[in-house]
Scaffold this motif. Structure first.
Motif, mmCIF file in Angstrom:
data_model
loop_
_atom_site.group_PDB
_atom_site.id
_atom_site.type_symbol
_atom_site.label_atom_id
_atom_site.label_comp_id
_atom_site.label_asym_id
_atom_site.label_seq_id
_atom_site.Cartn_x
_atom_site.Cartn_y
_atom_site.Cartn_z
ATOM 1 N N THR A 1 8.191 -1.208 8.985
ATOM 2 C CA THR A 1 7.501 -2.446 9.354
ATOM 3 C C THR A 1 6.573 -2.920 8.240
ATOM 4 O O THR A 1 6.546 -4.100 7.887
ATOM 5 N N LEU A 2 5.820 -1.981 7.675
ATOM 6 C CA LEU A 2 4.865 -2.358 6.625
ATOM 7 C C LEU A 2 5.575 -2.800 5.353
ATOM 8 O O LEU A 2 5.149 -3.756 4.697
ATOM 9 N N CYS A 3 6.646 -2.101 4.978
ATOM 10 C CA CYS A 3 7.372 -2.488 3.761
ATOM 11 C C CYS A 3 7.982 -3.883 3.902
ATOM 12 O O CYS A 3 7.924 -4.688 2.963
ATOM 13 N N VAL A 4 8.569 -4.173 5.066
ATOM 14 C CA VAL A 4 9.113 -5.514 5.291
ATOM 15 C C VAL A 4 8.003 -6.550 5.234
ATOM 16 O O VAL A 4 8.152 -7.632 4.633
ATOM 17 N N GLY A 5 6.857 -6.224 5.834
ATOM 18 C CA GLY A 5 5.723 -7.147 5.787
ATOM 19 C C GLY A 5 5.234 -7.392 4.371
ATOM 20 O O GLY A 5 4.893 -8.531 4.003
ATOM 21 N N ILE A 6 5.215 -6.346 3.550
ATOM 22 C CA ILE A 6 4.767 -6.495 2.156
ATOM 23 C C ILE A 6 5.755 -7.357 1.372
ATOM 24 O O ILE A 6 5.350 -8.210 0.566
ATOM 25 N N CYS B 1 5.140 -10.914 2.464
ATOM 26 C CA CYS B 1 3.869 -11.405 1.898
ATOM 27 C C CYS B 1 4.015 -11.700 0.414
ATOM 28 O O CYS B 1 3.471 -12.682 -0.092
ATOM 29 N N SER B 2 4.768 -10.850 -0.294
ATOM 30 C CA SER B 2 4.950 -11.060 -1.729
ATOM 31 C C SER B 2 5.715 -12.344 -1.999
ATOM 32 O O SER B 2 5.371 -13.115 -2.903
ATOM 33 N N LEU B 3 6.764 -12.598 -1.210
ATOM 34 C CA LEU B 3 7.534 -13.828 -1.395
ATOM 35 C C LEU B 3 6.695 -15.055 -1.033
ATOM 36 O O LEU B 3 6.768 -16.097 -1.702
ATOM 37 N N ALA B 4 5.889 -14.937 0.027
ATOM 38 C CA ALA B 4 5.037 -16.067 0.413
ATOM 39 C C ALA B 4 3.935 -16.307 -0.611
ATOM 40 O O ALA B 4 3.536 -17.452 -0.845
ATOM 41 N N ALA C 1 -1.825 -10.167 -7.380
ATOM 42 C CA ALA C 1 -3.053 -9.805 -6.682
ATOM 43 C C ALA C 1 -2.853 -9.773 -5.165
ATOM 44 O O ALA C 1 -3.304 -8.850 -4.477
ATOM 45 N N VAL C 2 -2.159 -10.768 -4.631
ATOM 46 C CA VAL C 2 -1.953 -10.825 -3.180
ATOM 47 C C VAL C 2 -0.985 -9.738 -2.719
ATOM 48 O O VAL C 2 -1.176 -9.120 -1.660
ATOM 49 N N THR C 3 0.043 -9.457 -3.504
ATOM 50 C CA THR C 3 0.983 -8.398 -3.139
ATOM 51 C C THR C 3 0.291 -7.041 -3.122
ATOM 52 O O THR C 3 0.469 -6.246 -2.184
ATOM 53 N N ALA C 4 -0.503 -6.754 -4.149
ATOM 54 C CA ALA C 4 -1.257 -5.502 -4.160
ATOM 55 C C ALA C 4 -2.240 -5.452 -3.001
ATOM 56 O O ALA C 4 -2.421 -4.407 -2.360
ATOM 57 N N GLY C 5 -2.864 -6.593 -2.695
ATOM 58 C CA GLY C 5 -3.764 -6.643 -1.552
ATOM 59 C C GLY C 5 -3.047 -6.360 -0.248
ATOM 60 O O GLY C 5 -3.593 -5.681 0.641
ATOM 61 N N ALA C 6 -1.810 -6.833 -0.111
ATOM 62 C CA ALA C 6 -1.042 -6.563 1.106
ATOM 63 C C ALA C 6 -0.746 -5.077 1.246
ATOM 64 O O ALA C 6 -0.843 -4.509 2.350
#
Length: 319
Positions: free
Chosen positions: A132-137, A140-143, A273-278
């Motif tokens: 679940t978390l990997c899919v969410g990351i 988030c990275s694509l967004a 930055a946002v991907t690492a934050g996710a």
């Protein structure tokens, strides 16, 4: 460094006042500090290679460390298995960051394939939380690639972490409706909820200094009655509240907030930055409801990713 020094100093003060054992907290602070410093240096020297190597190492550790994969009888996947999910989340985040940083089309495709491989490894490791978390990351990275300002993305991540933290606290305080509480107890296991309530009672009885580092297991009635005690409340938030008081909770929140602020000021691109934050928010979420931060591999990996995501590459002009 000042904030980490205050965290270490407060652990020593709490231990001195109550007879606790601060060694574990001090080692955790040292591990995060060293990993963050190394990540800054490594990320400056090898902007792409550092992230790609971290992703590979995280995936290998999730498979090779048996004490990360095994869980005591009666615990849910968000207990010790939370460490597996945390390692996969950090690895996926590092792979996505590396894919955005590289300028080679072939390398970018290989890194995205690595991120998908890490995500696919979660079911193999029987870690639905990791999946679940990997899919969410990944999402988030694509967004994040379409974000004009990183403050919005990082603010949403902070709000999400705060929501999970508030929910965990509400479960411990029995402040939710009965139906919702029963549903969450079924997912978290009643044993864990009893541990959380013991921790909350300790925090209310000792609101400033807490009962002392590493003393929860000695004072918890639930741990005393357990056949397989591990001495932890299975929540970094509630363990901090019980053992170091509400001041310790505030320091923990400030540390996470500072990481997000460092990512806000990072010279890296917004998407990195946002991907690492996710990925780091995923670890914080797991730590709020599990023992992810009790594993050195997770604390070191978090410090590394934070350091690499905030590093200023020496070859920035060439890129």
């Amino acid at each position: 460094m000042v904030l980490l020094g205050v965290c270490a100093g407060w652990a020593l003060m709490s231990a001195a006042a109550s007879g606790g054992r601060p060694e574990g907290v001090l080692l955790a602070v040292l591990a995060v500090s060293a990993a963050y410093a190394f990540g800054r240096i490594y990320g400056a020297l090898l902007p792409v290679g550092a992230l790609a190597t971290t992703a590979l190492v995280g995936l290998v550790l999730a498979f090779l460390l048996p004490h990360v994969r095994t869980a005591p009888e009666g615990s849910s996947p968000l207990g010790h298995g939370g460490a597996t999910a945390a390692l996969l989340a950090l690895a996926a985040g590092a792979a996505c960051c590396a894919a955005w940083v590289t300028h080679s089309v072939l390398a970018r495709r290989a890194l995205w394939a690595l991120a998908l491989l890490i995500t696919a490894a979660a079911p193999v490791l029987d870690s639905m939380a990791g999946l679940t978390l990997c899919v969410g990351i990944l999402l988030c990275s694509l967004a994040a690639a379409r974000l004009a300002r990183r403050a919005f993305g990082l603010g949403a991540l902070a709000a999400g972490a705060a929501g999970v933290t508030a929910a965990a606290w509400a479960v411990a305080a029995a402040a939710l409706p009965d139906g919702l509480t029963s549903l969450l107890e079924g997912q978290l296991t009643p044993y864990r909820v009893l541990l959380w309530r013991d921790a909350l009672e300790m925090a209310q009885d000792h609101p400033v200094l807490g009962v002392g580092p590493d003393r929860f297991g000695e004072l918890s009635p639930t741990v005393a009655d357990s056949l397989v005690p591990d001495g932890r409340p299975h929540s970094a938030l509630l363990q901090q509240a019980a053992e170091q008081g509400f001041v310790g909770v505030a320091l923990l929140a400030l540390a996470f907030g500072w990481v997000l602020y460092a990512l806000l000021r990072s010279p890296r691109p917004t998407v990195v930055a946002v991907t690492a934050g996710a990925a780091l928010t995923a670890v914080a979420t797991l730590a709020a409801i599990g023992d992810a931060l009790s594993f050195t591999a997770v604390t070191v990996g978090s410090g590394l990713l934070a350091g690499m995501a905030t590093a200023r590459p020496l070859a920035l002009e060439r890129w």
